[in-house]
Scaffold this motif. Sequence first.
Motif, PDB file in Angstrom:
ATOM      1  N   ARG A   1      41.114  45.371  32.217  1.00 24.70           N
ATOM      2  CA  ARG A   1      42.210  44.976  31.206  1.00 24.70           C
ATOM      3  C   ARG A   1      42.225  46.120  30.011  1.00 24.70           C
ATOM      4  O   ARG A   1      43.117  46.482  29.737  1.00 24.70           O
ATOM      5  CB  ARG A   1      41.673  43.739  30.304  1.00 24.70           C
TER       6      ARG A   1
ATOM      7  N   ILE B   1      36.118  43.143  34.801  1.00 25.52           N
ATOM      8  CA  ILE B   1      37.212  42.398  34.255  1.00 25.52           C
ATOM      9  C   ILE B   1      37.626  43.069  33.031  1.00 25.52           C
ATOM     10  O   ILE B   1      38.921  43.488  32.775  1.00 25.52           O
ATOM     11  CB  ILE B   1      37.204  40.898  34.086  1.00 25.52           C
TER      12      ILE B   1
ATOM     13  N   ASP C   1      33.393  32.336  33.708  1.00 24.98           N
ATOM     14  CA  ASP C   1      34.528  32.422  34.204  1.00 24.98           C
ATOM     15  C   ASP C   1      35.672  32.996  33.216  1.00 24.98           C
ATOM     16  O   ASP C   1      35.866  32.330  32.365  1.00 24.98           O
ATOM     17  CB  ASP C   1      35.003  31.199  34.835  1.00 24.98           C
ATOM     18  N   ALA C   2      36.340  33.934  33.889  1.00 21.14           N
ATOM     19  CA  ALA C   2      37.378  34.612  32.835  1.00 21.14           C
ATOM     20  C   ALA C   2      38.332  33.608  32.745  1.00 21.14           C
ATOM     21  O   ALA C   2      38.862  33.230  33.626  1.00 21.14           O
ATOM     22  CB  ALA C   2      37.694  35.986  33.377  1.00 21.14           C
ATOM     23  N   ARG C   3      39.247  33.715  31.731  1.00 25.19           N
ATOM     24  CA  ARG C   3      40.397  33.045  31.552  1.00 25.19           C
ATOM     25  C   ARG C   3      41.660  33.859  31.447  1.00 25.19           C
ATOM     26  O   ARG C   3      41.516  35.119  30.922  1.00 25.19           O
ATOM     27  CB  ARG C   3      40.287  32.221  30.123  1.00 25.19           C
ATOM     28  N   GLU C   4      42.925  33.204  31.478  1.00 25.23           N
ATOM     29  CA  GLU C   4      44.050  34.264  31.466  1.00 25.23           C
ATOM     30  C   GLU C   4      44.346  34.800  30.355  1.00 25.23           C
ATOM     31  O   GLU C   4      44.837  35.852  30.056  1.00 25.23           O
ATOM     32  CB  GLU C   4      45.345  33.518  31.995  1.00 25.23           C
ATOM     33  N   ASP C   5      43.856  34.067  29.090  1.00 27.10           N
ATOM     34  CA  ASP C   5      44.206  34.589  27.883  1.00 27.10           C
ATOM     35  C   ASP C   5      43.278  35.817  27.444  1.00 27.10           C
ATOM     36  O   ASP C   5      43.180  36.213  26.332  1.00 27.10           O
ATOM     37  CB  ASP C   5      44.045  33.476  26.694  1.00 27.10           C
ATOM     38  N   GLY C   6      42.332  36.116  28.317  1.00 26.37           N
ATOM     39  CA  GLY C   6      41.385  37.376  28.028  1.00 26.37           C
ATOM     40  C   GLY C   6      40.024  36.658  27.694  1.00 26.37           C
ATOM     41  O   GLY C   6      39.100  37.569  27.441  1.00 26.37           O
TER      42      GLY C   6
ATOM     43  N   PRO D   1      38.789  36.268  23.443  1.00 26.98           N
ATOM     44  CA  PRO D   1      38.714  37.559  24.334  1.00 26.98           C
ATOM     45  C   PRO D   1      37.891  38.532  23.396  1.00 26.98           C
ATOM     46  O   PRO D   1      37.186  39.364  24.234  1.00 26.98           O
ATOM     47  CB  PRO D   1      40.092  38.110  23.917  1.00 26.98           C
TER      48      PRO D   1
END
Length: 207
Positions: free
Chosen positions: A116, A112, A9-14, A39
């Motif tokens: 980005r 994703i 699962d991706a996180r908001e911090d990359g 990231p």
Amino acid sequence: MSAQIFSIDAREDGGAKLALNFKHDAHSGIRRISCDLSPDGLLQLVLYAEALSLRQHLGHPAASRLSVDGLELSCDPATPDLHVTRQAGYARQTASIPLEFFQAEMAGMTEICMSRAEVSKHAPVLKQLLAECVGPEKLDQRLGQDEADLVLHQLREIAFLLLVREASARGSALGRKLRGKKTQDQAREAVRVILLELATELVPVSA
């Protein structure tokens, strides 16, 4: 020790959170491997998955290994599984994932990372330079035009992710070349070299 559930699962911090639930042959119950990916760690994992996917698609899988953020992944073309080892201090856990499950889950992470990368200030010029690059010599003769186009598209995606990371690094020589009006030819050559190096590594001559 095949994984029962694999998720990332991706996180908001990359970065991302990776988890595997698996049953250990010598123990009862379900065990778990989890790892927080930075990231850059997520990007490395995506690039690894894309390389595996391309080699497998071409029918030329190869032994490979990746170490990132305390996680080690290895693939043996003689087996259908991806082997995963998590080292945390003195604790060591191992499990395996069917390669097709890993690739299916990683497809979302690739999207994703591409999204980005596309918001990078260098993205437009890098995409243009990659579009101008011709594919490896005689690739269409080896694979057929449609297949060659698909392979070249995937090579360009991998190259794009690598180049955005390189150009975005502080003090990047590539970043300076991309920004300078008088250094566009140098930037174009740097992009071409990366694409051809990837092709040499990932597309066997016999493909």
